[in-house]
Design a protein around this motif. Structure first.
Motif, PDB file in Angstrom:
ATOM      1  N   LEU A  47     -31.509  19.885  21.850  1.00 42.94           N
ATOM      2  CA  LEU A  47     -32.380  20.355  20.572  1.00 42.94           C
ATOM      3  C   LEU A  47     -31.894  19.335  19.274  1.00 42.94           C
ATOM      4  N   PRO A  48     -30.721  19.127  19.282  1.00 46.26           N
ATOM      5  CA  PRO A  48     -30.623  18.229  17.915  1.00 46.26           C
ATOM      6  C   PRO A  48     -31.019  16.655  18.224  1.00 46.26           C
ATOM      7  N   VAL A  49     -31.075  16.361  19.411  1.00 46.31           N
ATOM      8  CA  VAL A  49     -31.774  14.860  19.625  1.00 46.31           C
ATOM      9  C   VAL A  49     -33.136  15.219  19.442  1.00 46.31           C
ATOM     10  N   VAL A  50     -33.914  16.078  19.741  1.00 50.99           N
ATOM     11  CA  VAL A  50     -35.463  16.358  19.482  1.00 50.99           C
ATOM     12  C   VAL A  50     -35.643  16.438  17.941  1.00 50.99           C
ATOM     13  N   GLU A  51     -34.891  17.240  17.217  1.00 51.59           N
ATOM     14  CA  GLU A  51     -34.903  17.237  15.881  1.00 51.59           C
ATOM     15  C   GLU A  51     -34.613  16.055  15.038  1.00 51.59           C
ATOM     16  N   ILE A  52     -33.614  15.306  15.368  1.00 51.39           N
ATOM     17  CA  ILE A  52     -33.499  13.885  14.800  1.00 51.39           C
ATOM     18  C   ILE A  52     -34.909  12.993  15.190  1.00 51.39           C
ATOM     19  N   ARG A  53     -35.453  13.013  16.401  1.00 52.68           N
ATOM     20  CA  ARG A  53     -36.500  12.136  16.755  1.00 52.68           C
ATOM     21  C   ARG A  53     -37.676  12.608  16.028  1.00 52.68           C
ATOM     22  N   VAL A  54     -38.093  13.818  15.740  1.00 51.86           N
ATOM     23  CA  VAL A  54     -39.037  14.360  15.051  1.00 51.86           C
ATOM     24  C   VAL A  54     -38.803  13.909  13.591  1.00 51.86           C
ATOM     25  N   ARG A  55     -37.699  13.927  12.976  1.00 52.56           N
ATOM     26  CA  ARG A  55     -37.280  13.318  11.569  1.00 52.56           C
ATOM     27  C   ARG A  55     -37.701  11.927  11.435  1.00 52.56           C
ATOM     28  N   ASP A 159     -47.282   3.029  -8.912  1.00 51.46           N
ATOM     29  CA  ASP A 159     -46.520   3.408  -7.420  1.00 51.46           C
ATOM     30  C   ASP A 159     -46.563   4.936  -7.327  1.00 51.46           C
ATOM     31  N   VAL A 160     -46.311   4.721  -6.063  1.00 49.87           N
ATOM     32  CA  VAL A 160     -46.054   6.440  -5.406  1.00 49.87           C
ATOM     33  C   VAL A 160     -44.756   6.667  -4.901  1.00 49.87           C
ATOM     34  N   TYR A 161     -44.351   7.674  -4.508  1.00 51.60           N
ATOM     35  CA  TYR A 161     -43.130   8.207  -4.087  1.00 51.60           C
ATOM     36  C   TYR A 161     -43.266   9.527  -3.431  1.00 51.60           C
ATOM     37  N   SER A 162     -42.546  10.067  -2.682  1.00 53.51           N
ATOM     38  CA  SER A 162     -42.450  11.074  -1.836  1.00 53.51           C
ATOM     39  C   SER A 162     -41.942  12.226  -3.036  1.00 53.51           C
ATOM     40  N   LEU A 163     -42.589  13.615  -2.809  1.00 53.15           N
ATOM     41  CA  LEU A 163     -41.984  14.612  -3.593  1.00 53.15           C
ATOM     42  C   LEU A 163     -40.806  15.451  -2.698  1.00 53.15           C
ATOM     43  N   ASN A 164     -40.639  14.934  -1.464  1.00 50.45           N
ATOM     44  CA  ASN A 164     -39.838  15.675  -0.832  1.00 50.45           C
ATOM     45  C   ASN A 164     -38.289  15.405  -1.342  1.00 50.45           C
ATOM     46  N   PRO A 165     -37.560  16.606  -1.621  1.00 48.77           N
ATOM     47  CA  PRO A 165     -36.241  16.360  -2.489  1.00 48.77           C
ATOM     48  C   PRO A 165     -35.052  15.978  -1.354  1.00 48.77           C
ATOM     49  N   GLY A 166     -35.351  15.709  -0.094  1.00 53.94           N
ATOM     50  CA  GLY A 166     -34.361  15.590   0.953  1.00 53.94           C
ATOM     51  C   GLY A 166     -34.115  14.029   0.901  1.00 53.94           C
ATOM     52  N   LYS A 167     -33.055  13.810   1.791  1.00 51.22           N
ATOM     53  CA  LYS A 167     -32.442  12.666   2.068  1.00 51.22           C
ATOM     54  C   LYS A 167     -32.830  12.161   3.636  1.00 51.22           C
ATOM     55  N   SER A 168     -33.012  10.785   3.498  1.00 52.02           N
ATOM     56  CA  SER A 168     -33.220  10.228   4.924  1.00 52.02           C
ATOM     57  C   SER A 168     -31.965  10.252   5.827  1.00 52.02           C
ATOM     58  N   LEU A 169     -32.343   9.662   7.096  1.00 51.11           N
ATOM     59  CA  LEU A 169     -31.164   9.638   7.743  1.00 51.11           C
ATOM     60  C   LEU A 169     -30.052   8.804   7.300  1.00 51.11           C
ATOM     61  N   ASP A 170     -30.454   7.739   6.757  1.00 49.48           N
ATOM     62  CA  ASP A 170     -29.322   6.804   6.046  1.00 49.48           C
ATOM     63  C   ASP A 170     -28.948   7.374   4.560  1.00 49.48           C
ATOM     64  N   GLY A 171     -29.251   8.554   4.188  1.00 51.00           N
ATOM     65  CA  GLY A 171     -28.713   9.025   3.077  1.00 51.00           C
ATOM     66  C   GLY A 171     -29.393   8.750   1.598  1.00 51.00           C
ATOM     67  N   VAL A 172     -30.604   7.858   1.759  1.00 53.91           N
ATOM     68  CA  VAL A 172     -31.162   7.520   0.563  1.00 53.91           C
ATOM     69  C   VAL A 172     -32.454   8.741   0.563  1.00 53.91           C
ATOM     70  N   PRO A 173     -32.341   9.098  -0.846  1.00 52.70           N
ATOM     71  CA  PRO A 173     -33.527  10.103  -1.090  1.00 52.70           C
ATOM     72  C   PRO A 173     -34.830   9.681  -0.921  1.00 52.70           C
ATOM     73  N   TYR A 174     -35.733  10.394  -0.528  1.00 53.70           N
ATOM     74  CA  TYR A 174     -36.991  10.005  -0.019  1.00 53.70           C
ATOM     75  C   TYR A 174     -37.810   9.547  -1.237  1.00 53.70           C
ATOM     76  N   ALA A 175     -37.417  10.190  -2.196  1.00 51.28           N
ATOM     77  CA  ALA A 175     -38.316   9.805  -3.592  1.00 51.28           C
ATOM     78  C   ALA A 175     -37.861   8.398  -4.094  1.00 51.28           C
ATOM     79  N   GLU A 176     -36.885   7.755  -3.366  1.00 53.09           N
ATOM     80  CA  GLU A 176     -36.479   6.385  -3.875  1.00 53.09           C
ATOM     81  C   GLU A 176     -37.213   5.469  -2.824  1.00 53.09           C
ATOM     82  N   TRP A 177     -37.662   5.806  -1.866  1.00 50.45           N
ATOM     83  CA  TRP A 177     -38.214   4.650  -0.997  1.00 50.45           C
ATOM     84  C   TRP A 177     -39.141   3.793  -1.820  1.00 50.45           C
TER      85      TRP A 177
END
Length: 177
Positions: A47-55, A159-177
């Motif tokens: 299950l965690p592997v599947v969740e990471i893959r989806v992310r 410019d545009v950015y994601s409104l998702n408040p979360g962080k990516s798998l490498d720890g960078v907030p999505y809004a900073e991409w």
């Protein structure tokens, strides 16, 4: 002994049974429970592997969508700088909205007055799952006049950015991409 055969045929052998027990086919309840427990453990590990893959897939979609929109914004600006889009005093050279990228603008260099279009459709932010919201509203907008550390909308879309408040798998907030 006369008249008796030399060898007496042996009696057919029958399989031995222990204390009258019958041989049964199938599985016992214990075997079934052990099998189910093993399958449950494997599923919990997967299950965690599947969740990471989806992310990871959503992050790849986000990168692609951001690149697509940013390339269209840059193409709009290049067309503006080349004089193919009508200039307005105080204009930054970027479109007033994301919809301008798909609706298009009149090509000033074309005698027939055809439109320049920069996108076929606005990609949706993959982290926004609300399908009732139009794709262009799933993005945060930054105007040319706003600072990078505090993006805010304005009279254009730089410019545009994601409104998702979360962080990516490498720890960078999505809004900073």
């Amino acid at each position: 002994m006369a008249g008796l055969p030399d060898k007496v045929p042996a009696a057919p052998r029958t399989p031995r049974r222990r204390h009258g027990a019958r041989r049964r086919s199938g599985v016992t309840l214990v075997e079934l429970l052990v099998t189910i427990a093993i399958l449950a453990i494997i599923a919990m590990m997967a299950l965690p592997v599947v969740e990471i893959r989806v992310r990871m897939d959503k992050e790849r979609e986000l990168r692609t969508a951001l690149r697509e929109i940013r390339d269209a914004l840059d193409a709009y600006r290049r067309a503006h700088d080349a004089g193919r889009i009508a200039r307005v005093e105080g204009d930054s050279g970027y479109p007033p909205s994301l919809l301008g990228l798909i609706r298009g603008v009149t090509d000033e260099a074309d005698p027939a007055g055809r439109k320049l279009r920069f996108l076929v459709e606005i990609p949706r932010d993959p982290f926004n799952t609300d399908r009732k919201i139009p794709a262009e509203q799933t993005w945060g907008l930054r105007s040319y006049a706003s600072p990078p550390e505090a993006p805010r909308p304005g009279t254009d879309v730089y410019d545009v950015y994601s409104l998702n408040p979360g962080k990516s798998l490498d720890g960078v907030p999505y809004a900073e991409w």
